[in-house]
Design an enzyme around this catalytic site. Structure first.
Site, PDB file in Angstrom:
ATOM      1  CG  HIS A 192      -1.918   1.027   1.225  1.00  0.00           C
ATOM      2  ND1 HIS A 192      -3.324   0.812   1.590  1.00  0.00           N
ATOM      3  CD2 HIS A 192      -2.119   2.132   0.481  1.00  0.00           C
ATOM      4  CE1 HIS A 192      -4.065   1.840   1.351  1.00  0.00           C
ATOM      5  NE2 HIS A 192      -3.318   2.828   0.799  1.00  0.00           N
ATOM      6  CG  HIS A 248      -1.785   6.222  -2.245  1.00  0.00           C
ATOM      7  ND1 HIS A 248      -2.668   5.718  -3.074  1.00  0.00           N
ATOM      8  CD2 HIS A 248      -1.881   5.972  -0.742  1.00  0.00           C
ATOM      9  CE1 HIS A 248      -3.483   5.377  -2.035  1.00  0.00           C
ATOM     10  NE2 HIS A 248      -3.108   5.287  -0.877  1.00  0.00           N
ATOM     11  CG  HIS A 284     -11.398   4.082   2.744  1.00  0.00           C
ATOM     12  ND1 HIS A 284     -11.256   5.134   3.090  1.00  0.00           N
ATOM     13  CD2 HIS A 284     -10.132   3.618   2.365  1.00  0.00           C
ATOM     14  CE1 HIS A 284      -9.878   5.571   3.226  1.00  0.00           C
ATOM     15  NE2 HIS A 284      -9.203   4.547   2.313  1.00  0.00           N
ATOM     16  CG  HIS A 307      -5.924   2.219   5.761  1.00  0.00           C
ATOM     17  ND1 HIS A 307      -7.445   2.267   5.939  1.00  0.00           N
ATOM     18  CD2 HIS A 307      -5.788   2.935   4.562  1.00  0.00           C
ATOM     19  CE1 HIS A 307      -7.908   2.886   5.082  1.00  0.00           C
ATOM     20  NE2 HIS A 307      -6.853   3.431   4.362  1.00  0.00           N
ATOM     21  N   GLY A 310       2.604   5.756  14.478  1.00  0.00           N
ATOM     22  CA  GLY A 310       2.458   6.236  15.862  1.00  0.00           C
ATOM     23  C   GLY A 310       1.337   7.783  15.532  1.00  0.00           C
ATOM     24  CG  ASP A 314      -2.172   4.846   3.335  1.00  0.00           C
ATOM     25  OD1 ASP A 314      -2.121   5.058   2.049  1.00  0.00           O
ATOM     26  OD2 ASP A 314      -3.201   5.107   3.982  1.00  0.00           O
TER      27      ASP A 314
END
Lengths: 243, 380
Positions: free
Chosen positions: B60, B62, B192, B213, B245, B269
């Protein structure tokens, strides 16, 4: 394919039982294909526990066993019918009419195979089928061969398989020569497939199956690569997680 | 005979194995693992007692280093791939955000095989959306979210190699989409989403393998209505998690690591801001993103991806999550590879890709990265 790697046999049994239980909760009239052998014993024990302690309800479930020895009556401890009663069926509320297993003492085996296939068809096919794998790659009793029948059929057992069962049954002579088994086609029509593999004796066959994404009747389990929704649960030993 | 050898006295396959090992590499793959000294004439790269582990697998991401996967250019992909090897990643899934069919099709049609060999290998795309729940959109652009549509998705899958799709199972028609993706061998991940526990279980039985996530952009856990989070605790989903964190508190990193390390998949991510400093302005899916103290946020404060790197994530799982080195490495190697159903990355064994990360044994900083038997990054 979904691979679930677990620590050990106990975890494999618990995770497998959990998935079967969720299937039944989602669809209380599920049609489920079931295996016998060493590997699924723990799964059955957990399913019995879920029934007794949490009320997992089998009253609407239909089950079909994958295979059975020929020439062994269901009262004989060597039969898979006996195994199923001992480890599973007599402890839960599955209706006797909804428990199916090929008749190992049928007068006409060819007819029995045809009938069995038809019963599965009439039940609407499998929502879930649970399978084990032999050290030689057999699923059900579909032994390695140059070609494999699609539907339920009679099969001559390989020496390797007979020797393996001989260890459980005292000697190889105590193991029948033939069995009735669902065909690869019967198995592949399941909507969901759950393959269980435990112990270092399965590591070679699992490596072949997982590493070589190819289909061959010489490794019948390889046909599961064609399943539309396959989950493999394997413990560390079966996955050969070392050098 | 192997063409090249790598030596270490600190090998993780990612399972810790004792003693001194020589890894023989031939045609980009591991062809031998032995304790015996190679012939004196053979070339041996000696990593001493530095820790050698499989190259990290990131499912993951982007963007990074000022480049965005959604730009759809080979240059961006090369830059991201090169950034990744500096952080120990040797395989990754470039991850899209929801957009128009036209733009997604253009991004997916980029031939991943064209990415040059000095960076991480792109295994396939991860489509984050567009079939996700607008109520849990996080930083995804709302106008690009869509209703599930098997025909459109099939057309997208035909544009390029897609390895994973993040979906919200509660959307109408999603059952067909999950079944279709599973049948095609594409990993389905739930994210999501505001799905109920029951819907998440149904998605699992239909073939969904993981949670995107975990804890972020999903319905919160309630003890009588536990949702996707409850399903992830009870069923063997792979759990993708950002241990920076920022996306969760440090206490939650520790809890998740303790409870779920065996099926935890470390993800970053990361967005284009990763590797660009602690304070900056960038964009994600056409939206303005402000980075402050390493946290990337939209103007309304919503977290918008991360600036985490995988090597830092591994260290966080050890320092904050209290995992052993072996357990943390598993989260960045075997677990993501198994989630994708790929055997040849994420482990060091005979036949696997010769992709290694070499870490300083004390600081666990990346000192060298090997891809296909070739050193693609080195601080040695």
């Amino acid at each position: 394919m979904r691979l679930i790697a677990v620590e050990n046999y106990d975890e494999l049994s618990e995770v497998a039982a959990g998935i079967v239980a969720e299937m039944i909760k989602m669809k209380p009239d599920s049609v489920i294909g079931l295996p016998t052998g060493r590997t699924p014993k723990g799964m059955y024990a957990y399913l019995v526990k879920l029934h007794k302690e949490q009320g997992l309800d089998f009253s609407g479930v239909k089950t079909f066993n994958i295979d059975e020895f020929c020439g062994v009556p269901k009262s004989d401890p060597r039969s898979f019918a006996f195994y199923m009663q001992e480890y599973f069926v007599k402890h839960i509320n599955l209706k006797p009419d909804n428990f199916h297993i090929p008749n190992g003492t049928a007068a006409n085996y060819a007819e029995e195979c045809k009938e069995y296939e038809k019963k599965i068809e009439q039940a609407g096919g499998f929502d879930l089928i649970v399978l084990g794998v032999g050290t030689n790659g057999h699923v059900g009793f579909n032994e390695p061969a140059t070609s494999l029948p699609v539907h339920t059929h009679i099969v001559s057992l390989s020496e390797e398989t007979r020797v393996a069962y001989g260890k459980l049954y005292g000697s190889t002579e105590n193991v029948p020569q033939q069995a009735i088994t669902m065909g690869i086609g019967t198995i592949l029509r399941a909507e969901r497939t759950l393959l269980l593999a435990s112990g270092s004796s399965k590591s070679t066959v699992m490596r072949k199956f997982l590493q070589e994404e190819r289909v061959t009747p010489l490794l019948p389990v390889s046909f599961l690569h064609l399943s539309s929704n396959l989950t493999v649960i394997a413990d560390k030993e079966a996955l050969g997680m070392s050098l | 005979m192997p063409l090249s050898w790598f030596r270490t006295s600190n090998l993780f396959t990612p399972y810790k194995v004792e003693g001194e090992w020589f890894i023989g590499v031939e045609h980009g793959r591991v062809s031998k693992l032995t304790r015996e000294n190679p012939k004196a004439s053979d070339e041996v790269v000696d990593f001493g007692d530095a820790l050698v582990a499989p190259g990290f697998v990131e499912v993951h991401i982007h963007g990074a280093h000022g480049y965005d996967v959604m730009s759809g250019t080979l240059e961006a992909m090369n830059e991201i791939a090169r950034f990744l090897v500096r952080h120990g990643v040797t395989s990754f899934l470039p991850t899209t955000v929801p957009s128009t069919f036209g733009q997604l099709a253009e991004v997916l049609s980029l031939d991943l095989g064209m990415i040059d060999g000095s960076g991480a290998r792109a295994l396939g795309f991860h489509l984050e959306g567009p079939y996700v729940n607008p109520q849990f959109k996080g930083a995804l652009p709302r106008e690009a979210l869509d209703r599930p549509d098997v025909v459109t998705l099939n057309a997208l899958l035909g544009k390029g190699k897609v390895s994973m799709v993040t979906v919200a199972p509660e959307l109408e028609g999603m059952a067909d989409v999950i079944a279709m993706l599973t049948q095609r061998g594409v990993a389905v991940s739930l994210g999501h989403t505001g799905a109920s526990y029951t819907l998440a279980v149904e998605a699992f039985l239909a073939g969904a393998k993981s949670i995107t996530h975990f804890l972020n952009a999903m319905k919160a856990f309630h003890h009588r209505d536990s949702g996707v989070i409850g399903a992830a605790l009870n069923l063997p989903f792979y759990v993708q998690f950002i241990p920076d964190g920022i996306h969760t508190s440090r206490e939650v990193i520790r809890a998740v690591a303790r409870l779920l390390s065996k099926r935890l998949v470390l993800i970053t991510d990361a967005i284009m801001a990763a590797g660009m400093g602690e304070e900056q302005q960038v964009s994600l899916g056409g939206q303005q993103v402000t980075v402050r103290d390493g946290a990337a946020r939209l103007s309304d404060g919503t977290l918008a991806g991360s600036t985490l790197t995988t090597d830092k994530g591994v260290r966080n799982l050890i320092e904050v999550g209290l995992l052993s080195i072996e357990e943390a490495l598993i989260c960045a190697t075997v677990n993501p590879a198994d989630l994708l159903g790929i055997r040849e990355v994420g482990r060091i064994m005979v036949g696997s890709m010769a992709d290694f990360v070499v870490l300083d044994r004390h600081s666990l900083e990346v000192v060298c990265t090997v891809r296909g038997g070739r050193i693609v990054y080195s601080r040695l």
